[in-house]
Design a protein around this motif. Structure first.
Motif, PDB file in Angstrom:
ATOM      1  N   PHE A 149      27.402 -21.966 -13.938  1.00 44.43           N
ATOM      2  CA  PHE A 149      27.817 -22.324 -12.595  1.00 44.43           C
ATOM      3  C   PHE A 149      28.776 -21.248 -12.096  1.00 44.43           C
ATOM      4  O   PHE A 149      29.465 -20.593 -12.896  1.00 44.43           O
ATOM      5  CB  PHE A 149      28.524 -23.683 -12.579  1.00 44.43           C
ATOM      6  CG  PHE A 149      27.616 -24.853 -12.769  1.00 44.43           C
ATOM      7  CD1 PHE A 149      26.940 -25.407 -11.687  1.00 44.43           C
ATOM      8  CD2 PHE A 149      27.435 -25.411 -14.025  1.00 44.43           C
ATOM      9  CE1 PHE A 149      26.097 -26.496 -11.857  1.00 44.43           C
ATOM     10  CE2 PHE A 149      26.600 -26.497 -14.206  1.00 44.43           C
ATOM     11  CZ  PHE A 149      25.922 -27.045 -13.122  1.00 44.43           C
ATOM     12  N   GLY A 150      28.816 -21.080 -10.773  1.00 46.33           N
ATOM     13  CA  GLY A 150      29.722 -20.086 -10.222  1.00 46.33           C
ATOM     14  C   GLY A 150      30.069 -20.389  -8.787  1.00 46.33           C
ATOM     15  O   GLY A 150      29.399 -21.186  -8.119  1.00 46.33           O
ATOM     16  N   ALA A 151      31.132 -19.765  -8.304  1.00 44.94           N
ATOM     17  CA  ALA A 151      31.558 -19.881  -6.910  1.00 44.94           C
ATOM     18  C   ALA A 151      31.056 -18.662  -6.155  1.00 44.94           C
ATOM     19  O   ALA A 151      31.300 -17.514  -6.563  1.00 44.94           O
ATOM     20  CB  ALA A 151      33.076 -19.977  -6.823  1.00 44.94           C
ATOM     21  N   VAL A 152      30.333 -18.912  -5.066  1.00 42.32           N
ATOM     22  CA  VAL A 152      29.784 -17.826  -4.250  1.00 42.32           C
ATOM     23  C   VAL A 152      30.868 -17.333  -3.308  1.00 42.32           C
ATOM     24  O   VAL A 152      31.463 -18.109  -2.561  1.00 42.32           O
ATOM     25  CB  VAL A 152      28.543 -18.299  -3.468  1.00 42.32           C
ATOM     26  CG1 VAL A 152      27.995 -17.168  -2.604  1.00 42.32           C
ATOM     27  CG2 VAL A 152      27.470 -18.793  -4.430  1.00 42.32           C
ATOM     28  N   GLU A 153      31.120 -16.018  -3.339  1.00 42.17           N
ATOM     29  CA  GLU A 153      32.174 -15.407  -2.550  1.00 42.17           C
ATOM     30  C   GLU A 153      31.571 -14.512  -1.473  1.00 42.17           C
ATOM     31  O   GLU A 153      30.569 -13.837  -1.705  1.00 42.17           O
ATOM     32  CB  GLU A 153      33.087 -14.575  -3.447  1.00 42.17           C
ATOM     33  CG  GLU A 153      33.705 -15.379  -4.591  1.00 42.17           C
ATOM     34  CD  GLU A 153      34.402 -14.503  -5.608  1.00 42.17           C
ATOM     35  OE1 GLU A 153      35.442 -14.930  -6.122  1.00 42.17           O
ATOM     36  OE2 GLU A 153      33.895 -13.399  -5.879  1.00 42.17           O
ATOM     37  N   GLY A 154      32.190 -14.512  -0.288  1.00 42.54           N
ATOM     38  CA  GLY A 154      31.695 -13.724   0.826  1.00 42.54           C
ATOM     39  C   GLY A 154      31.106 -14.611   1.896  1.00 42.54           C
ATOM     40  O   GLY A 154      31.053 -15.839   1.758  1.00 42.54           O
ATOM     41  N   GLU A 155      30.639 -14.004   2.968  1.00 39.95           N
ATOM     42  CA  GLU A 155      30.079 -14.737   4.097  1.00 39.95           C
ATOM     43  C   GLU A 155      28.556 -14.637   4.090  1.00 39.95           C
ATOM     44  O   GLU A 155      28.018 -13.514   4.132  1.00 39.95           O
ATOM     45  CB  GLU A 155      30.640 -14.212   5.418  1.00 39.95           C
ATOM     46  CG  GLU A 155      32.126 -14.437   5.594  1.00 39.95           C
ATOM     47  CD  GLU A 155      32.503 -15.902   5.461  1.00 39.95           C
ATOM     48  OE1 GLU A 155      31.750 -16.756   5.967  1.00 39.95           O
ATOM     49  OE2 GLU A 155      33.542 -16.200   4.845  1.00 39.95           O
ATOM     50  N   PRO A 156      27.831 -15.764   4.056  1.00 42.91           N
ATOM     51  CA  PRO A 156      26.361 -15.717   4.016  1.00 42.91           C
ATOM     52  C   PRO A 156      25.744 -14.975   5.187  1.00 42.91           C
ATOM     53  O   PRO A 156      24.662 -14.407   5.067  1.00 42.91           O
ATOM     54  CB  PRO A 156      25.973 -17.202   4.032  1.00 42.91           C
ATOM     55  CG  PRO A 156      27.158 -17.914   3.492  1.00 42.91           C
ATOM     56  CD  PRO A 156      28.355 -17.128   3.962  1.00 42.91           C
ATOM     57  N   GLU A 157      26.428 -14.966   6.347  1.00 44.98           N
ATOM     58  CA  GLU A 157      25.878 -14.297   7.530  1.00 44.98           C
ATOM     59  C   GLU A 157      25.684 -12.798   7.284  1.00 44.98           C
ATOM     60  O   GLU A 157      24.872 -12.150   7.935  1.00 44.98           O
ATOM     61  CB  GLU A 157      26.796 -14.515   8.736  1.00 44.98           C
ATOM     62  CG  GLU A 157      26.869 -15.953   9.219  1.00 44.98           C
ATOM     63  CD  GLU A 157      27.775 -16.832   8.365  1.00 44.98           C
ATOM     64  OE1 GLU A 157      28.473 -16.288   7.471  1.00 44.98           O
ATOM     65  OE2 GLU A 157      27.774 -18.063   8.570  1.00 44.98           O
ATOM     66  N   ALA A 158      26.445 -12.252   6.341  1.00 43.85           N
ATOM     67  CA  ALA A 158      26.340 -10.825   6.047  1.00 43.85           C
ATOM     68  C   ALA A 158      25.117 -10.496   5.194  1.00 43.85           C
ATOM     69  O   ALA A 158      24.805  -9.328   4.988  1.00 43.85           O
ATOM     70  CB  ALA A 158      27.600 -10.343   5.331  1.00 43.85           C
ATOM     71  N   GLY A 159      24.419 -11.527   4.712  1.00 39.84           N
ATOM     72  CA  GLY A 159      23.254 -11.325   3.868  1.00 39.84           C
ATOM     73  C   GLY A 159      23.617 -11.314   2.401  1.00 39.84           C
ATOM     74  O   GLY A 159      24.786 -11.162   2.035  1.00 39.84           O
ATOM     75  N   PRO A 160      22.626 -11.497   1.526  1.00 35.77           N
ATOM     76  CA  PRO A 160      22.894 -11.611   0.087  1.00 35.77           C
ATOM     77  C   PRO A 160      23.547 -10.374  -0.521  1.00 35.77           C
ATOM     78  O   PRO A 160      24.239 -10.458  -1.532  1.00 35.77           O
ATOM     79  CB  PRO A 160      21.506 -11.875  -0.511  1.00 35.77           C
ATOM     80  CG  PRO A 160      20.530 -11.413   0.519  1.00 35.77           C
ATOM     81  CD  PRO A 160      21.199 -11.633   1.836  1.00 35.77           C
ATOM     82  N   GLN A 161      23.329  -9.199   0.081  1.00 40.26           N
ATOM     83  CA  GLN A 161      23.910  -7.982  -0.489  1.00 40.26           C
ATOM     84  C   GLN A 161      25.428  -7.999  -0.433  1.00 40.26           C
ATOM     85  O   GLN A 161      26.089  -7.305  -1.202  1.00 40.26           O
ATOM     86  CB  GLN A 161      23.360  -6.752   0.260  1.00 40.26           C
ATOM     87  CG  GLN A 161      21.859  -6.558   0.128  1.00 40.26           C
ATOM     88  CD  GLN A 161      21.397  -6.432  -1.312  1.00 40.26           C
ATOM     89  OE1 GLN A 161      22.072  -5.812  -2.141  1.00 40.26           O
ATOM     90  NE2 GLN A 161      20.260  -7.021  -1.643  1.00 40.26           N
ATOM     91  N   GLY A 162      26.003  -8.784   0.484  1.00 38.62           N
ATOM     92  CA  GLY A 162      27.445  -8.825   0.613  1.00 38.62           C
ATOM     93  C   GLY A 162      28.104  -9.938  -0.173  1.00 38.62           C
ATOM     94  O   GLY A 162      29.324 -10.129  -0.064  1.00 38.62           O
ATOM     95  N   LEU A 163      27.334 -10.692  -0.967  1.00 41.08           N
ATOM     96  CA  LEU A 163      27.870 -11.850  -1.680  1.00 41.08           C
ATOM     97  C   LEU A 163      28.019 -11.565  -3.168  1.00 41.08           C
ATOM     98  O   LEU A 163      27.215 -10.839  -3.765  1.00 41.08           O
ATOM     99  CB  LEU A 163      26.954 -13.058  -1.488  1.00 41.08           C
ATOM    100  CG  LEU A 163      26.746 -13.543  -0.047  1.00 41.08           C
ATOM    101  CD1 LEU A 163      25.784 -14.724  -0.026  1.00 41.08           C
ATOM    102  CD2 LEU A 163      28.068 -13.923   0.601  1.00 41.08           C
ATOM    103  N   THR A 164      29.047 -12.146  -3.756  1.00 41.39           N
ATOM    104  CA  THR A 164      29.225 -12.100  -5.210  1.00 41.39           C
ATOM    105  C   THR A 164      29.350 -13.527  -5.723  1.00 41.39           C
ATOM    106  O   THR A 164      29.559 -14.467  -4.958  1.00 41.39           O
ATOM    107  CB  THR A 164      30.482 -11.305  -5.596  1.00 41.39           C
ATOM    108  OG1 THR A 164      31.624 -11.908  -4.976  1.00 41.39           O
ATOM    109  CG2 THR A 164      30.375  -9.862  -5.167  1.00 41.39           C
ATOM    110  N   ILE A 165      29.212 -13.669  -7.039  1.00 41.90           N
ATOM    111  CA  ILE A 165      29.321 -14.989  -7.642  1.00 41.90           C
ATOM    112  C   ILE A 165      30.257 -14.892  -8.845  1.00 41.90           C
ATOM    113  O   ILE A 165      30.082 -14.035  -9.720  1.00 41.90           O
ATOM    114  CB  ILE A 165      27.927 -15.547  -8.012  1.00 41.90           C
ATOM    115  CG1 ILE A 165      28.016 -17.006  -8.419  1.00 41.90           C
ATOM    116  CG2 ILE A 165      27.221 -14.701  -9.041  1.00 41.90           C
ATOM    117  CD1 ILE A 165      26.678 -17.724  -8.353  1.00 41.90           C
TER     118      ILE A 165
END
Length: 267
Positions: free
Chosen positions: A14-30
Motif C-alpha cells: 500500500f502507498g500514498a499517492v503524492e502530487g496532483e492527478p491533473e498533471a498526469g501520471p508522470q508527475g505522481l509518486t507513491i
C-alpha cells in the motif's frame, strides 16, 4: 490523502499517492506504507514514480454490497419505480479487478453493460447496527467503481447474482481518496476504442442519489456487519449501455480520479 495498492519489483504494497492527478501520471509518486493503511500510517521511506509501478484494486474486500436503483433517472430508464428502502445485492470478492485489468465478456450473455458508481470503502473497526454518525465514522474513503452487469441475464434470471457476479465484473480504483465530501460530485462514464474518440455515456451527480452515503452505510450495517475493507457501491445514474469487445470504459469521479478498463472476450 490518496491510498493505493500497487505491485512493484519487490512485491505488493500500500502507498500514498503524492502530487496532483491533473498533471498526469508522470508527475505522481507513491510512498510505501508499512502494512495496512487502516489506523496510524507508517511510511517505509521507499518511493516510486507512479509510472514505474502497476496499480492494483485499492482494496480486497470480503464482500461488495451494492445498491440498486439509487438514482431516479436510472430506475426510470428501465421502467422501474424508486424503491422505498435501499435495494441491496452482493457481488462476490472474485469479481473485483483493478485499473487497466480487462473486463471479460462471458459467453452466457449478449448484453453486458457498464454502470459507473461511487464506491465507499469501510475502515476500522467496521460497522454493525450503526446510526448515521457511526456510519460516517466507519467510512475510510472513496473510490471509483464499475458495476458491470449482464443485463439480459438480470432480466431472465429474476435475481441478480449471475448477472452481477462474473469474474472481472467489479473494477474499482484507481486509489482510495480519504477526507472527501461526496455530497455533490460529478460521475462520468466514457466508452470508446481510443482516447481521442471516447463517448460520454453517463453523466450524473451524487446529490441525485435517492439514499445518501451515511444512510446507506447505516442501513446495510443493520442487515450485515460491514468489515474493514468492505466496499459499498452506491448506485449508478442514467445512461447505462452495452460494452463490446475492443471497447475501453472509463469511470471518472470528481475529486477522486479515473478508472479505465479494456473489454475483451473470455479466453
Amino acid at each position: 490523502m490518496r491510498i493505493a495498492r500497487f505491485a512493484h519489483a519487490k512485491g505488493m504494497s500500500f502507498g500514498a499517492v503524492e502530487g496532483e492527478p491533473e498533471a498526469g501520471p508522470q508527475g505522481l509518486t507513491i510512498a510505501e506504507i508499512e502494512g495496512h493503511p487502516f489506523g496510524q500510517l507508517n511510511f517505509s521511506g521507499a518511493r516510486w514514480a507512479l509510472s514505474d509501478v502497476r496499480l492494483l484494486s485499492p482494496i480486497l474486500p470480503s464482500k461488495v454490497v451494492c445498491v440498486g436503483r439509487n438514482y431516479a433517472d436510472h430506475a426510470a430508464e428501465h421502467g422501474n419505480e424508486v424503491p422505498k428502502e435501499p435495494l441491496l445485492f452482493l457481488k462476490p470478492s472474485t469479481s473485483v479487478i483493478g485499473p487497466r485489468d480487462a473486463i471479460r465478456l462471458p459467453i452466457f450473455s449478449k448484453q453486458v453493460e457498464h454502470e459507473a458508481e461511487l464506491a465507499v470503502v469501510i475502515g476500522a473497526p467496521g460497522a454493525r447496527r450503526a446510526d448515521r454518525a457511526a456510519a460516517e465514522r466507519a467510512i475510510f474513503g472513496y473510490t471509483c467503481a464499475n458495476d458491470v452487469t449482464a443485463r439480459d441475464l438480470q432480466r431472465s434470471d429474476g435475481q441478480w447474482t449471475r448477472a452481477k457476479g462474473f469474474d472481472s465484473f467489479c473494477p474499482i480504483g484507481p486509489w482510495i481518496t480519504t477526507g472527501l465530501d461526496v455530497s455533490d460530485l460529478e460521475i462520468r462514464c466514457e466508452v470508446g476504442r481510443n482516447p481521442e474518440e471516447m463517448e460520454v455515456r453517463q453523466l450524473g451527480r451524487t446529490k441525485d442519489m435517492v439514499f445518501d452515503v451515511p444512510g446507506l452505510v447505516s442501513y446495510i450495517s443493520h442487515v450485515m456487519t460491514l468489515l474493514p475493507g468492505d466496499v459499498v457501491l452506491t448506485g449508478t445514474p442514467a445512461g447505462v449501455s452495452p460494452l463490446v469487445e475492443g471497447d475501453t470504459v472509463t469511470v471518472r469521479i470528481e475529486g477522486i480520479g479515473e478508472l479505465s478498463n479494456p473489454v475483451v472476450p473470455v479466453a
